[in-house]
Design a protein around this motif. Structure first.
Motif, PDB file in Angstrom:
ATOM      1  N   THR A 116       0.841  -1.187   0.000  1.00 50.32           N
ATOM      2  CA  THR A 116       0.000   0.000   0.000  1.00 50.32           C
ATOM      3  C   THR A 116       0.880   1.244   0.000  1.00 50.32           C
ATOM      4  N   GLU A 117       0.617   2.155  -0.922  1.00 57.09           N
ATOM      5  CA  GLU A 117       1.470   3.322  -1.113  1.00 57.09           C
ATOM      6  C   GLU A 117       0.662   4.606  -0.915  1.00 57.09           C
ATOM      7  N   ASN A 118       1.355   5.625  -0.401  1.00 56.44           N
ATOM      8  CA  ASN A 118       0.820   6.980  -0.308  1.00 56.44           C
ATOM      9  C   ASN A 118       1.632   7.866  -1.244  1.00 56.44           C
ATOM     10  N   ILE A 119       1.017   8.340  -2.290  1.00 59.54           N
ATOM     11  CA  ILE A 119       1.738   9.048  -3.348  1.00 59.54           C
ATOM     12  C   ILE A 119       1.173  10.457  -3.485  1.00 59.54           C
ATOM     13  N   ARG A 120       2.076  11.428  -3.546  1.00 62.46           N
ATOM     14  CA  ARG A 120       1.710  12.831  -3.755  1.00 62.46           C
ATOM     15  C   ARG A 120       2.173  13.250  -5.150  1.00 62.46           C
ATOM     16  N   LEU A 121       1.271  13.886  -5.887  1.00 63.47           N
ATOM     17  CA  LEU A 121       1.568  14.317  -7.243  1.00 63.47           C
ATOM     18  C   LEU A 121       1.254  15.801  -7.395  1.00 63.47           C
ATOM     19  N   ARG A 122       2.000  16.449  -8.287  1.00 67.14           N
ATOM     20  CA  ARG A 122       1.711  17.838  -8.605  1.00 67.14           C
ATOM     21  C   ARG A 122       0.420  17.928  -9.421  1.00 67.14           C
ATOM     22  N   TYR A 123      -0.143  19.132  -9.452  1.00 68.20           N
ATOM     23  CA  TYR A 123      -1.424  19.315 -10.137  1.00 68.20           C
ATOM     24  C   TYR A 123      -1.326  19.002 -11.627  1.00 68.20           C
ATOM     25  N   ASN A 124      -0.109  19.150 -12.240  1.00 67.29           N
ATOM     26  CA  ASN A 124       0.038  18.868 -13.663  1.00 67.29           C
ATOM     27  C   ASN A 124       0.468  17.419 -13.927  1.00 67.29           C
ATOM     28  N   GLN A 125       0.529  16.585 -12.890  1.00 65.55           N
ATOM     29  CA  GLN A 125       0.796  15.153 -13.060  1.00 65.55           C
ATOM     30  C   GLN A 125      -0.506  14.372 -12.897  1.00 65.55           C
ATOM     31  N   ASN A 126      -1.551  14.818 -13.542  1.00 62.68           N
ATOM     32  CA  ASN A 126      -2.873  14.266 -13.287  1.00 62.68           C
ATOM     33  C   ASN A 126      -3.372  13.323 -14.378  1.00 62.68           C
ATOM     34  N   ASN A 127      -2.481  12.850 -15.254  1.00 62.40           N
ATOM     35  CA  ASN A 127      -2.808  11.778 -16.199  1.00 62.40           C
ATOM     36  C   ASN A 127      -2.130  10.503 -15.696  1.00 62.40           C
ATOM     37  N   ILE A 128      -2.923   9.545 -15.187  1.00 61.28           N
ATOM     38  CA  ILE A 128      -2.386   8.421 -14.412  1.00 61.28           C
ATOM     39  C   ILE A 128      -2.903   7.109 -14.980  1.00 61.28           C
ATOM     40  N   VAL A 129      -2.013   6.105 -14.994  1.00 66.69           N
ATOM     41  CA  VAL A 129      -2.383   4.746 -15.392  1.00 66.69           C
ATOM     42  C   VAL A 129      -2.020   3.807 -14.251  1.00 66.69           C
ATOM     43  N   PHE A 130      -3.000   3.071 -13.728  1.00 72.08           N
ATOM     44  CA  PHE A 130      -2.762   2.044 -12.715  1.00 72.08           C
ATOM     45  C   PHE A 130      -2.648   0.693 -13.421  1.00 72.08           C
ATOM     46  N   ARG A 131      -1.573  -0.014 -13.176  1.00 75.49           N
ATOM     47  CA  ARG A 131      -1.377  -1.346 -13.770  1.00 75.49           C
ATOM     48  C   ARG A 131      -1.456  -2.395 -12.659  1.00 75.49           C
ATOM     49  N   PHE A 132      -2.114  -3.528 -12.968  1.00 77.15           N
ATOM     50  CA  PHE A 132      -2.323  -4.548 -11.947  1.00 77.15           C
ATOM     51  C   PHE A 132      -2.347  -5.942 -12.591  1.00 77.15           C
ATOM     52  N   THR A 133      -2.197  -6.955 -11.779  1.00 76.28           N
ATOM     53  CA  THR A 133      -2.183  -8.343 -12.235  1.00 76.28           C
ATOM     54  C   THR A 133      -2.927  -9.219 -11.238  1.00 76.28           C
ATOM     55  N   ALA A 134      -3.443 -10.340 -11.746  1.00 72.93           N
ATOM     56  CA  ALA A 134      -4.070 -11.369 -10.905  1.00 72.93           C
ATOM     57  C   ALA A 134      -3.480 -12.710 -11.308  1.00 72.93           C
ATOM     58  N   ILE A 135      -2.820 -13.392 -10.386  1.00 70.89           N
ATOM     59  CA  ILE A 135      -2.169 -14.672 -10.661  1.00 70.89           C
ATOM     60  C   ILE A 135      -3.106 -15.800 -10.245  1.00 70.89           C
ATOM     61  N   ASN A 136      -3.366 -16.713 -11.185  1.00 78.13           N
ATOM     62  CA  ASN A 136      -4.228 -17.864 -10.929  1.00 78.13           C
ATOM     63  C   ASN A 136      -3.520 -19.116 -11.433  1.00 78.13           C
ATOM     64  N   LEU A 137      -3.305 -20.082 -10.554  1.00 79.56           N
ATOM     65  CA  LEU A 137      -2.586 -21.307 -10.944  1.00 79.56           C
ATOM     66  C   LEU A 137      -3.384 -22.138 -11.936  1.00 79.56           C
ATOM     67  N   GLN A 138      -4.668 -21.921 -12.036  1.00 81.70           N
ATOM     68  CA  GLN A 138      -5.482 -22.639 -13.004  1.00 81.70           C
ATOM     69  C   GLN A 138      -5.582 -21.904 -14.337  1.00 81.70           C
ATOM     70  N   GLY A 139      -4.869 -20.788 -14.451  1.00 86.43           N
ATOM     71  CA  GLY A 139      -4.900 -20.024 -15.691  1.00 86.43           C
ATOM     72  C   GLY A 139      -5.416 -18.616 -15.458  1.00 86.43           C
ATOM     73  N   SER A 140      -4.803 -17.651 -16.123  1.00 90.29           N
ATOM     74  CA  SER A 140      -5.123 -16.242 -15.887  1.00 90.29           C
ATOM     75  C   SER A 140      -6.048 -15.652 -16.938  1.00 90.29           C
ATOM     76  N   LYS A 141      -6.623 -16.501 -17.786  1.00 83.91           N
ATOM     77  CA  LYS A 141      -7.532 -15.993 -18.803  1.00 83.91           C
ATOM     78  C   LYS A 141      -8.941 -15.822 -18.219  1.00 83.91           C
ATOM     79  N   ASN A 142      -9.654 -14.858 -18.817  1.00 86.93           N
ATOM     80  CA  ASN A 142     -11.057 -14.603 -18.458  1.00 86.93           C
ATOM     81  C   ASN A 142     -11.241 -14.219 -16.992  1.00 86.93           C
TER      82      ASN A 142
END
Length: 242
Positions: free
Chosen positions: A36-62
């Motif tokens: 868990t992160e606490n991040i401070r950004l300037r007002y002109n850094q307001n275009n943001i992309v969050f990237r994430f993953t889910a690991i499943n041993l039975q397969g990560s599709k669908n």
């Protein structure tokens, strides 16, 4: 040797998803997340992309995802096999990005971490700046109003003075005696200037005194008559504006 088994005897354990918000991408930098992160950004850094993953041993599709940026999104956003969430032109404020995932659409599992985000407002959006600017504008506005009112008052006074002078000039020819002229000036001309009291003195050069000749005001009840007229030496006995 020979190995054998009975399929009906095998234990069937469902595999649990491992969900993690792994990265934040900005226009000019990236943050890799481990918890868990606490991040401070300037007002002109307001275009943001969050990237994430889910690991499943039975397969990560669908795999189905639900994510929500508290403070911005009103409802959960949904998607299948998505790996990122994009937000553009975020206003200044505090946000929390939450993520859930499910392999069957029934059982949802929360991500192991969350992201607390603060977009710092620009200088002109901060409270003290708004208060100071408002106070300055209010002061300037009041000063302009007072200046305008003073100008209007001065113009009215000048207009009244001109009217009084014009009246005096036009009435001179109507009055034949000095006494009539003085009483007319006291009553009408100076009365038009809205003075409370007015006394006109004439200089007696032989006695070197000022002698009351005409008066206008609440003390003078009778027209063309001064009760108990006084004589004043020049430079003495006068209080107020003359």
């Amino acid at each position: 040797g020979i190995n054998f088994f009975f399929p009906e005897h095998l234990a069937n354990h469902s595999a649990h998803l491992k969900i993690n918000i792994s990265q934040i991408n900005l226009s000019d930098s990236s943050f890799f997340l481990s918890g868990t992160e606490n991040i401070r950004l300037r007002y002109n850094q307001n275009n943001i992309v969050f990237r994430f993953t889910a690991i499943n041993l039975q397969g990560s599709k669908n795999i189905q995802y639900r994510f929500k940026l508290d403070g911005y999104d009103k409802e959960w956003q949904k998607g299948i096999d998505v790996r990122e969430a994009r937000y553009s032109l975020l206003p200044s404020g505090n946000y929390t990005f939450n993520l859930m995932a499910s392999a069957d659409g029934i059982n949802w599992i929360n991500a192991a971490n969350a992201v607390n985000l603060k977009v710092i407002p620009p200088l002109w959006q901060k409270f003290w700046f708004i208060f100071t600017a408002s106070a300055i504008l209010l002061t300037i506005g009041l000063a302009l109003i007072l200046k305008r009112n003073r100008k209007i008052k001065l113009q009215k006074e000048q207009l009244e003075t001109e009217r009084a002078i014009n009246y005096f000039g036009s009435s001179m020819s109507e009055h034949q005696t000095e006494e009539n002229i003085l009483w007319d000036v006291a009553k009408n001309c100076i009365g038009r200037l809205q003075f409370e009291d007015c006394v006109i003195y004439i200089m007696d050069n032989e006695k070197n005194v000022l002698i009351q000749k005409a008066a206008h005001g609440p003390k003078n009840k009778k027209l063309y008559e001064i009760l108990s007229p006084i004589e004043i030496k020049p430079g003495q006995g006068i209080v107020g504006s003359v």
